[in-house]
Design a protein around this motif. Structure first.
Motif, PDB file in Angstrom:
ATOM      1  N   ASP A   1       0.841  -1.200   0.000  1.00 17.90           N
ATOM      2  CA  ASP A   1       0.000   0.000   0.000  1.00 17.90           C
ATOM      3  C   ASP A   1       0.878   1.252   0.000  1.00 17.90           C
ATOM      4  N   VAL A   2       1.935   1.232   0.831  1.00 17.26           N
ATOM      5  CA  VAL A   2       2.868   2.357   0.926  1.00 17.26           C
ATOM      6  C   VAL A   2       4.290   1.817   0.881  1.00 17.26           C
ATOM      7  N   CYS A   3       5.102   2.409   0.017  1.00 16.35           N
ATOM      8  CA  CYS A   3       6.521   2.067  -0.045  1.00 16.35           C
ATOM      9  C   CYS A   3       7.308   3.316   0.316  1.00 16.35           C
ATOM     10  N   VAL A   4       8.136   3.200   1.352  1.00 21.63           N
ATOM     11  CA  VAL A   4       8.964   4.319   1.802  1.00 21.63           C
ATOM     12  C   VAL A   4      10.393   4.068   1.356  1.00 21.63           C
TER      13      VAL A   4
ATOM     14  N   GLN B   1      -3.426   3.222  11.007  1.00 21.17           N
ATOM     15  CA  GLN B   1      -4.159   2.228  10.212  1.00 21.17           C
ATOM     16  C   GLN B   1      -3.339   0.943  10.162  1.00 21.17           C
ATOM     17  N   PRO B   2      -3.522   0.075  11.147  1.00 24.42           N
ATOM     18  CA  PRO B   2      -2.665  -1.117  11.278  1.00 24.42           C
ATOM     19  C   PRO B   2      -2.712  -2.078  10.104  1.00 24.42           C
ATOM     20  N   ASP B   3      -3.791  -2.044   9.310  1.00 20.20           N
ATOM     21  CA  ASP B   3      -3.884  -2.997   8.204  1.00 20.20           C
ATOM     22  C   ASP B   3      -3.131  -2.546   6.958  1.00 20.20           C
ATOM     23  N   LEU B   4      -2.535  -1.367   6.985  1.00 17.46           N
ATOM     24  CA  LEU B   4      -1.751  -0.925   5.831  1.00 17.46           C
ATOM     25  C   LEU B   4      -0.528  -1.821   5.640  1.00 17.46           C
ATOM     26  N   ARG B   5      -0.262  -2.167   4.387  1.00 16.12           N
ATOM     27  CA  ARG B   5       0.943  -2.934   4.061  1.00 16.12           C
ATOM     28  C   ARG B   5       2.038  -1.932   3.683  1.00 16.12           C
ATOM     29  N   ILE B   6       3.069  -1.870   4.511  1.00 17.93           N
ATOM     30  CA  ILE B   6       4.100  -0.843   4.354  1.00 17.93           C
ATOM     31  C   ILE B   6       5.468  -1.505   4.255  1.00 17.93           C
ATOM     32  N   ALA B   7       6.271  -1.023   3.308  1.00 17.66           N
ATOM     33  CA  ALA B   7       7.657  -1.471   3.170  1.00 17.66           C
ATOM     34  C   ALA B   7       8.585  -0.267   3.224  1.00 17.66           C
TER      35      ALA B   7
ATOM     36  N   ALA C   1       2.446   3.664  -8.818  1.00 16.43           N
ATOM     37  CA  ALA C   1       3.772   4.211  -8.562  1.00 16.43           C
ATOM     38  C   ALA C   1       4.698   3.075  -8.136  1.00 16.43           C
ATOM     39  N   ALA C   2       6.001   3.257  -8.381  1.00 15.39           N
ATOM     40  CA  ALA C   2       6.924   2.158  -8.090  1.00 15.39           C
ATOM     41  C   ALA C   2       8.303   2.674  -7.729  1.00 15.39           C
ATOM     42  N   ALA C   3       8.981   1.900  -6.886  1.00  6.57           N
ATOM     43  CA  ALA C   3      10.396   2.112  -6.577  1.00  6.57           C
ATOM     44  C   ALA C   3      11.182   1.017  -7.273  1.00  6.57           C
TER      45      ALA C   3
ATOM     46  N   GLY D   1      14.208  -5.910  -8.056  1.00 10.32           N
ATOM     47  CA  GLY D   1      12.858  -5.898  -8.596  1.00 10.32           C
ATOM     48  C   GLY D   1      12.151  -4.610  -8.218  1.00 10.32           C
ATOM     49  N   GLU D   2      10.992  -4.379  -8.795  1.00 10.89           N
ATOM     50  CA  GLU D   2      10.220  -3.178  -8.525  1.00 10.89           C
ATOM     51  C   GLU D   2       9.236  -3.414  -7.381  1.00 10.89           C
ATOM     52  N   VAL D   3       9.034  -2.361  -6.592  1.00 11.12           N
ATOM     53  CA  VAL D   3       8.022  -2.387  -5.548  1.00 11.12           C
ATOM     54  C   VAL D   3       6.938  -1.400  -5.934  1.00 11.12           C
ATOM     55  N   GLY D   4       5.765  -1.915  -6.271  1.00  9.75           N
ATOM     56  CA  GLY D   4       4.641  -1.066  -6.620  1.00  9.75           C
ATOM     57  C   GLY D   4       3.826  -0.726  -5.383  1.00  9.75           C
ATOM     58  N   ALA D   5       3.240   0.472  -5.370  1.00 10.70           N
ATOM     59  CA  ALA D   5       2.460   0.900  -4.206  1.00 10.70           C
ATOM     60  C   ALA D   5       1.506   2.009  -4.605  1.00 10.70           C
ATOM     61  N   GLU D   6       0.479   2.148  -3.806  1.00 11.36           N
ATOM     62  CA  GLU D   6      -0.456   3.256  -4.006  1.00 11.36           C
ATOM     63  C   GLU D   6       0.267   4.586  -3.785  1.00 11.36           C
TER      64      GLU D   6
END
Length: 482
Positions: free
Chosen positions: A47-50, A68-74, A243-245, A250-255
């Motif tokens: 959901d979010v890539c930092v 928001q504990p259910d967010l998937r964050i990297a 959006a992607a890093a 490999g690429e990390v896609g995120a909102e």
């Protein structure tokens, strides 16, 4: 500063038998290097890539996960969490905020700038209370900040600075001059000081301990931290693709992809001129003996700075050393940076000379470690926070050396922006600010060298000959665009 330090100058610097220069900071030497986390195993979706595992990235992930504990964050980090400026700074958790108040006020009004300053003051306490609540022992002592002047020109600037800041959010109890006779606070004997001011809105910290502890807490909340994972490009959302890093793994896609790379921003594709990577250098002594501390004082453990143009920042560490820093070799051609974090010999010699001048009793104490860190400087010297919902990209940074507290405020602000909240934080005047890039080379290298030299020359003139701010400093300020 001279281009090269003479052998005699370096011989004058007492160094311990285990003296080290670079690699990591003294702070990580004190704690020991953290065990490396695994690299990104391959392409992934969140959901979010930092991008960046320093304070900004860690605080952003922390507040998002709490909200928001259910967010998937990297979090993607090229080295290890806290490796950059977050683990190399002077340990000033202060309410100082870089950037021109007038520039922010021109778009949002003076009241908004005052609100930003008050938010910085609250952020000092936010870091302290959060660290305590999360069990992060970062040697935090809220002793305040002391600024000293050691010649008439610095004294005039200090008086003007207090007057000016009291018009922009520091009320009289937030920043005030100390009585030259009684001191008005905990004893701190700075040789040659002719004036001093104090603010209660500051604390000493051990930077690496804060970074290590915060990373541990963030990971325990369910955030995935991938280390040894360099990001080479950040791509905006386009034509239905998120959006992607981009990394070698490999690429990390995120909102949302959040850029939290500060002084390392220039290493990303297309970002070389966004923020100037400027180095700041530090030295730390061996522990001082009880007799020396009886002479110096510093029982309040306040952070210490001066009002020179090439200013210094210092603290008394938890194990009774003096750690002092300032601008060393500030800029490398082509927005490059030294991965090793070594401090040039001339910067070591100069920092030691300042230490010996301010604290003559400590002049014989060996220097144990020298290191440098990279910070980010926008063209207008004003930090920013931004989130573009159309592209999915966000960022914060350009802290110009005041990032320990500012990164916390940025993390909370980015949290609100990502979650679509309209709050007092998202209305602050640094949100959404756009600035032009730096000039192409060789102009920015030449300009940085000229400015650096002018400020050093101004300090020399003020120490030797003039009782007012040198015109060299005015010229430097105009060239720099400050």
């Amino acid at each position: 500063m001279k281009l090269f330090a003479s052998a005699a100058e370096m011989r004058a610097v007492p160094r311990s038998a285990e003296f080290r220069n670079g690699a990591v900071s003294f702070w990580f030497r004190q704690t020991g290097l953290p065990e490396r986390r695994a690299a990104l195993p391959g392409a992934a979706d969140y959901d979010v890539c930092v991008v960046g595992g320093g304070y900004t990235g860690l605080w952003t992930a922390y507040y998002l996960k709490k909200a928001q504990p259910d967010l998937r964050i990297a979090i993607l980090e090229r080295e290890f969490a806290g490796f950059g400026a977050s683990g190399r700074n002077g340990g000033w958790l202060s309410a100082e905020f870089a950037g021109s108040r007038e520039r922010y006020a021109s778009s949002h009004g003076k009241g908004a700038v005052i609100a930003l300053q008050r938010a910085m003051m609250r952020s000092v306490d936010e870091v302290i209370t959060t660290a305590e609540a999360e069990g992060i022992d970062a040697d935090i002592v809220k002793g305040g900040m002391r600024l000293v002047a050691t010649n008439p020109a610095q004294q005039a600037r200090l008086l003007e600075e207090v007057r000016y800041l009291q018009e922009w959010g520091f009320w009289p109890e937030d920043l005030y001059l100390l009585d030259p006779v009684t001191g008005g606070g905990p004893r701190l004997q700075v040789d040659g000081a002719v004036a001093a001011a104090h603010s209660p809105h500051a604390a000493r910290i051990q930077p690496a301990k804060l970074a290590i502890g915060l990373a541990r807490v963030v990971e325990s909340l369910g955030v995935d931290i991938f280390e040894d994972t360099a990001v080479t490009e950040i791509r905006p959302a386009k034509d239905g693709a998120r959006a992607a890093a981009v990394t070698p793994h490999g690429e990390v896609g995120a909102e949302h992809v959040i850029r939290a790379t500060e002084g390392f921003t220039a290493s990303l594709q297309g970002r070389r001129r966004d923020w100037l990577p400027m180095s700041s250098s530090m030295i730390a002594t061996e522990p001082l003996g009880a007799e020396m501390w009886e002479h110096i004082g510093w029982e309040g453990r306040e952070v210490l700075g001066d009002t020179a143009h090439a200013y210094i920042y210092a603290q008394r560490t938890s194990d009774d050393r003096i750690a002092i820093g300032g601008r060393g070799a500030p800029y490398r051609f082509g927005s490059g940076h030294d991965d090793n974090g070594a401090t040039p010999p001339q910067a070591i010699a100069e920092l030691w000379r300042v230490l010996a001048r301010l604290f003559p009793v400590a002049a014989s104490v060996p220097v144990a470690h020298a290191w440098s860190g990279v910070l980010g400087v926008p063209r207008d010297w004003c930090p920013t926070v931004h989130l573009d919902r159309e592209t999915g990209l966000g960022w914060a940074g350009g802290y110009v050396g005041s990032g320990v507290t500012t990164s916390n405020l940025a993390g909370r602000t980015l949290c609100d922006l990502v979650l679509g909240r309209e709050t007092d934080l998202t209305r602050l005047p640094w949100v959404g600010r756009r600035v032009r890039g730096w000039e192409p080379e060789p102009l920015r290298w030449v300009g940085s060298q000229v400015v650096h030299g002018l400020y050093r020359g101004a300090d020399r003139r003020e120490s030797d000959r003039v009782s007012h701010t040198s015109r060299l400093a005015d010229i430097a300020g105009r060239i720099a665009g400050r």
